[in-house]
Design a protein around this motif. Structure first.
Motif, PDB file in Angstrom:
ATOM      1  N   ARG A   1      99.548  23.595  41.963  1.00  0.00           N
ATOM      2  CA  ARG A   1      98.500  23.883  41.981  1.00  0.00           C
ATOM      3  C   ARG A   1      97.537  24.326  43.084  1.00  0.00           C
ATOM      4  O   ARG A   1      98.199  24.076  43.868  1.00  0.00           O
ATOM      5  CB  ARG A   1      97.104  22.579  42.019  1.00  0.00           C
ATOM      6  N   HIS A   2      96.491  25.421  42.878  1.00  0.00           N
ATOM      7  CA  HIS A   2      96.481  25.390  44.408  1.00  0.00           C
ATOM      8  C   HIS A   2      95.152  25.119  44.630  1.00  0.00           C
ATOM      9  O   HIS A   2      94.164  25.819  44.262  1.00  0.00           O
ATOM     10  CB  HIS A   2      96.756  27.275  44.872  1.00  0.00           C
ATOM     11  N   ALA A   3      94.975  25.377  46.517  1.00  0.00           N
ATOM     12  CA  ALA A   3      93.507  25.129  46.693  1.00  0.00           C
ATOM     13  C   ALA A   3      92.837  27.019  47.027  1.00  0.00           C
ATOM     14  O   ALA A   3      93.460  27.037  48.163  1.00  0.00           O
ATOM     15  CB  ALA A   3      93.792  24.651  47.690  1.00  0.00           C
ATOM     16  N   VAL A   4      92.139  27.451  46.710  1.00  0.00           N
ATOM     17  CA  VAL A   4      91.755  28.935  46.635  1.00  0.00           C
ATOM     18  C   VAL A   4      91.436  29.380  47.148  1.00  0.00           C
ATOM     19  O   VAL A   4      90.356  28.476  47.066  1.00  0.00           O
ATOM     20  CB  VAL A   4      92.222  29.906  45.025  1.00  0.00           C
ATOM     21  N   GLN A   5      91.436  30.097  47.749  1.00  0.00           N
ATOM     22  CA  GLN A   5      89.657  30.267  48.522  1.00  0.00           C
ATOM     23  C   GLN A   5      89.089  31.364  47.437  1.00  0.00           C
ATOM     24  O   GLN A   5      89.372  32.271  47.132  1.00  0.00           O
ATOM     25  CB  GLN A   5      89.559  30.653  49.573  1.00  0.00           C
ATOM     26  N   LYS A   6      87.250  30.636  48.168  1.00  0.00           N
ATOM     27  CA  LYS A   6      86.575  32.014  46.539  1.00  0.00           C
ATOM     28  C   LYS A   6      87.355  33.239  47.962  1.00  0.00           C
ATOM     29  O   LYS A   6      87.535  33.134  48.802  1.00  0.00           O
ATOM     30  CB  LYS A   6      85.091  31.208  46.736  1.00  0.00           C
ATOM     31  N   ASP A   7      86.511  34.483  46.859  1.00  0.00           N
ATOM     32  CA  ASP A   7      87.076  35.621  47.107  1.00  0.00           C
ATOM     33  C   ASP A   7      88.057  36.518  47.713  1.00  0.00           C
ATOM     34  O   ASP A   7      88.508  36.620  49.202  1.00  0.00           O
ATOM     35  CB  ASP A   7      85.884  35.624  48.323  1.00  0.00           C
ATOM     36  N   THR A   8      89.100  35.294  46.755  1.00  0.00           N
ATOM     37  CA  THR A   8      90.657  36.057  47.261  1.00  0.00           C
ATOM     38  C   THR A   8      91.238  37.057  46.607  1.00  0.00           C
ATOM     39  O   THR A   8      90.511  37.724  45.474  1.00  0.00           O
ATOM     40  CB  THR A   8      91.764  34.434  47.177  1.00  0.00           C
ATOM     41  N   LEU A   9      92.026  38.068  47.727  1.00  0.00           N
ATOM     42  CA  LEU A   9      92.573  39.176  46.880  1.00  0.00           C
ATOM     43  C   LEU A   9      93.676  39.339  46.738  1.00  0.00           C
ATOM     44  O   LEU A   9      94.370  38.925  47.708  1.00  0.00           O
ATOM     45  CB  LEU A   9      92.024  40.491  47.926  1.00  0.00           C
TER      46      LEU A   9
ATOM     47  N   GLU B   1      97.737  34.350  34.859  1.00  0.00           N
ATOM     48  CA  GLU B   1      96.723  33.232  35.209  1.00  0.00           C
ATOM     49  C   GLU B   1      96.334  33.556  36.031  1.00  0.00           C
ATOM     50  O   GLU B   1      94.880  33.163  35.562  1.00  0.00           O
ATOM     51  CB  GLU B   1      98.803  32.450  35.518  1.00  0.00           C
ATOM     52  N   ILE B   2      96.463  34.743  37.272  1.00  0.00           N
ATOM     53  CA  ILE B   2      95.287  34.072  38.193  1.00  0.00           C
ATOM     54  C   ILE B   2      93.673  35.090  37.678  1.00  0.00           C
ATOM     55  O   ILE B   2      92.854  35.031  37.600  1.00  0.00           O
ATOM     56  CB  ILE B   2      96.348  34.741  39.320  1.00  0.00           C
ATOM     57  N   LYS B   3      94.364  36.660  36.546  1.00  0.00           N
ATOM     58  CA  LYS B   3      93.185  37.249  36.353  1.00  0.00           C
ATOM     59  C   LYS B   3      92.331  35.469  35.710  1.00  0.00           C
ATOM     60  O   LYS B   3      90.950  35.909  35.163  1.00  0.00           O
ATOM     61  CB  LYS B   3      94.080  38.401  35.396  1.00  0.00           C
ATOM     62  N   GLU B   4      92.703  34.468  35.147  1.00  0.00           N
ATOM     63  CA  GLU B   4      91.711  34.122  34.470  1.00  0.00           C
ATOM     64  C   GLU B   4      90.744  33.361  35.493  1.00  0.00           C
ATOM     65  O   GLU B   4      90.189  32.385  34.508  1.00  0.00           O
ATOM     66  CB  GLU B   4      92.836  33.231  33.575  1.00  0.00           C
ATOM     67  N   GLU B   5      91.283  32.721  36.765  1.00  0.00           N
ATOM     68  CA  GLU B   5      90.884  32.562  37.684  1.00  0.00           C
ATOM     69  C   GLU B   5      89.376  33.053  37.933  1.00  0.00           C
ATOM     70  O   GLU B   5      89.359  34.221  38.403  1.00  0.00           O
ATOM     71  CB  GLU B   5      91.312  31.642  38.556  1.00  0.00           C
ATOM     72  N   ASP B   6      88.117  32.443  38.522  1.00  0.00           N
ATOM     73  CA  ASP B   6      86.594  32.959  38.950  1.00  0.00           C
ATOM     74  C   ASP B   6      87.149  33.743  40.370  1.00  0.00           C
ATOM     75  O   ASP B   6      86.395  34.127  41.112  1.00  0.00           O
ATOM     76  CB  ASP B   6      85.750  32.044  38.810  1.00  0.00           C
ATOM     77  N   PHE B   7      87.876  33.147  41.106  1.00  0.00           N
ATOM     78  CA  PHE B   7      87.967  32.983  43.163  1.00  0.00           C
ATOM     79  C   PHE B   7      88.999  34.316  43.328  1.00  0.00           C
ATOM     80  O   PHE B   7      88.914  34.844  44.713  1.00  0.00           O
ATOM     81  CB  PHE B   7      89.037  31.303  43.883  1.00  0.00           C
ATOM     82  N   TYR B   8      89.480  34.824  42.665  1.00  0.00           N
ATOM     83  CA  TYR B   8      89.606  36.222  42.978  1.00  0.00           C
ATOM     84  C   TYR B   8      89.087  37.346  43.015  1.00  0.00           C
ATOM     85  O   TYR B   8      88.150  37.784  41.393  1.00  0.00           O
ATOM     86  CB  TYR B   8      91.272  36.251  41.982  1.00  0.00           C
TER      87      TYR B   8
END
Ligand code: G6P
Length: 607
Positions: A332-340, A359-366
């Motif tokens: 699990r990552h603690a992804v920061q908003k607006d990550t590239l 998998e990442i493409k499913e997430e909103d933070f990127y």
């Protein structure tokens, strides 16, 4: 990672398959095999070992108009003739398979409880399953129904005795393309296998199935609806597959680096500036938004990621994380908003990198995804928002060389573009562009170390271990040097950040442990010198690749190899060169298979 080549024609295809396998051998070389339909029967030949073992055993008089072939990199079951593909079910169905059928044991228990398989592979069961459904269905339907049972990844080509004119193919998670010809059509896991015969390719997408005959190709989506996929013209040339007079592909690729780096940067630097247009039209959206960068990659590409992380943080002040894709995926990552997200991959088909991207493409933070990749038609290049192609040209040697240095050159271009909204000033941009432009000539002069490094390799070749040290953005270069040595000479090599030496590795330093140091003339030079004194004090032998102005001298403990790598950010690219040469010459002395080291494969399309 395993190679597939197949063809349906109005004339003999045996030599086409044999040549195709040769071009695919870099994908796997544990064993190989071929199956074809002749006189209404399926015949097959398989051999353990590299492709020439198989091709030399083939009767010159063999004649067939349709066939499938495979070169294997073992996942389930050791390299052996039995485990080699094609796998045949009841003399009715033959298949070649790339990927992994994860639920092969469940399928066996559900459908074939009492069957004794003739191989240890996960693939054989798929041949039996297709044969099972074939009893009551037409072959296309049988393949479709069988694949509905499968969990995992596959690229397959299937021959059916009752349909001697067609090959059924399907893809999910492993690359597969169809090559178009005149009165002949081909199938392969990558275009290099077919470039002698065609430059027109249709790239299948996940879930696609197709039927291929000499005259016609029909493609269907996962719901069996007929679909069209674009035909693309490949720019690959036959020449790129030759050794061009060099003894090995790896050596040729090492010496191609000045031109490969030049090709990667040229046209992307205009008046000492890098236009954001190098990232294509989709970049507009994320360039103005992103705040953090996450890089994922595997193997050598991961080392490029580590250098890029240094550059992004040091030059541009952009927070950046770099992680191995197979690790990244399963936590699990603690992804920061607006990550590239930046994905680095030579092949663009590495399963771990691709899965992480999906998998990442499913997430909103990127906010966006960028591929730094050497293969424009690859899955990664197609699936990211933007692609920055490295122009290394085809890399055949399994150990990556020119792909790495061109990745670094491309990443520096990317750092400049991304950094403009942060701390990269016009002045810094100008200076970085000048440094990039000076690289081809500087790489050329670094290659002049070849003879000296070949002498040094004589000292290494009877060693069992080696330690590589570096600091800062040159620590990933030390890591890459150790990886190269391991991969092709099988000498155990470890790399450490030089400052960590005292926290453990110093315990293994003695006169039998060669220590290789990467020593640029930068802010941590004095710290590195102190670290190397610690080695000297323990009787360790030092081999120092140092910038001319770093002030190292030969003595009875240290041997110094001078590089003209002035104190500037692109110097990691230059320090890479002698370490590649060192690994190459050690491998030559040890007599290993330089281009196809044991147990490895170039393109790893399984997790
Ligand atoms: C394999 C190759 C390596 C490569 C790694 C990642 O292990 O042998 O040379 O660095 O895969 O491949 P990629 O194509 O994603 O860069």
């Amino acid at each position: 990672m395993c190679g597939i080549v197949a063809a349906a024609s109005q004339s003999n295809i045996i030599s086409i398959l044999a040549d195709g396998l040769k071009h695919l051998e870099y994908r796997g070389y544990d064993s190989s095999g071929i199956a074809f339909i002749q006189n209404k029967n399926i015949s097959s030949y398989k051999k353990q070992g590299n492709v020439s073992e198989l091709t030399q055993s083939l009767d010159k008089k063999l004649n067939a108009n349709i066939g499938i072939a495979h070169t294997r990199w073992a996942t389930h079951g050791k390299p052996s003739k039995e485990n080699a593909h094609p796998h045949i079910s009841n003399n009715n169905i033959a298949i070649v398979h790339n990927g992994i059928i994860e639920n092969h044991l469940e399928i066996k228990n559900k459908f074939f409880k009492d069957l004794t398989c003739s191989s240890e592979t996960d693939s054989e069961i798929l041949a039996h399953l297709i044969n099972f459904y074939r009893k009551e269905n037409e072959i296309f339907e049988a393949v479709y129904l069988a694949l509905k049972e499968v969990k995992g990844s596959y690229a397959i080509a299937v021959l059916d005795k009752k349909n001697p004119e067609k090959i059924i193919v399907a893809r999910n998670g492993s690359p597969l393309l169809i090559g178009l010809g005149e009165k002949i059509n081909f199938i392969a896991s990558d275009a290099q296998a077919l470039i002698e015969h065609t430059n027109k390719f249709v790239y299948l997408e996940d879930g696609d199935l197709a039927t291929v005959t000499a005259e016609e190709v029909k493609i269907y989506n996962k719901d069996k609806e007929s679909i069209r996929r674009e035909t693309k013209k490949s720019k690959l040339s036959l020449n790129s597959n030759s050794k061009n007079g060099y003894k090995h592909y790896m050596l040729k690729e090492i010496f191609e680096q000045p031109e490969a780096v030049r090709a990667t940067i040229q046209d992307r630097i205009i008046n000492n500036s890098v236009p954001k247009e190098i990232l294509g039209p989709n970049a507009k959206e994320y360039l103005s938004k992103f705040k953090v960068v996450q890089i994922i990659a595997c193997g050598t590409s991961y080392h490029a990621a580590l250098v890029a992380k240094h550059w992004l943080e040091r030059l541009a002040g952009i927070p950046c994380h770099a992680e191995i894709a197979s690790e990244f995926r399963y936590r699990r990552h603690a992804v920061q908003k607006d990550t590239l997200l930046i994905c680095i991959s030579q092949s663009g088909e590495t399963a771990d990198t691709l899965s992480a991207l999906r998998e990442i493409k499913e997430e909103d933070f990127y906010v966006g995804t960028i591929a730094v990749c050497n293969v424009p038609e690859s899955s990664l290049a197609r699936e990211c928002d933007s692609t920055l192609i490295t122009h290394a040209g085809p890399e055949i040697g399994v150990a990556s060389t020119k792909a790495f240095t061109t990745q670094l050159a491309a990443l520096m271009l990317l750092v400049i573009v991304l950094g403009k909204r942060f701390e990269i000033t016009a002045e810094l941009e100008n200076s970085l562009c000048m440094q990039l432009k000076s690289l081809p000539e500087k790489i050329k002069s670094t290659l002049d170390l070849d003879n000296k490094v070949a002498e040094l390799a004589k000292i290494f070749s009877d060693k069992e271990h080696a330690l590589f040290l570096g600091r800062g953005s040159h620590f990933p270069i030390a890591r890459e040097g150790a990886l190269k040595l391991k991969e092709i000479s099988y000498i155990h090599a470890e790399s450490y950040a030089a400052g960590e030496l005292k926290h453990g590795p110093l315990a293994i330093v003695d006169e039998n442990m060669p220590v290789i140091a990467v020593a640029p003339n930068n802010v941590v030079l004095e710290k590195l010198k102190s670290n190397l004194e610690e080695v000297k004090a323990r009787g360790g032998k030092l081999y120092i690749f140092a910038d001319k102005k770093a002030g190292f001298k030969n003595d009875d403990i240290s041997q110094v190899f001078e590089i003209d790598a002035p104190m500037n950010p692109v110097s990691p690219i230059l320090f890479t060169i002698p370490l590649q040469l060192l690994a190459y010459h050690c491998a030559i002395i040890k007599g290993t298979n330089v281009d196809m080291p044991r147990n490895l494969a170039k393109s790893v399309t399984v997790e």
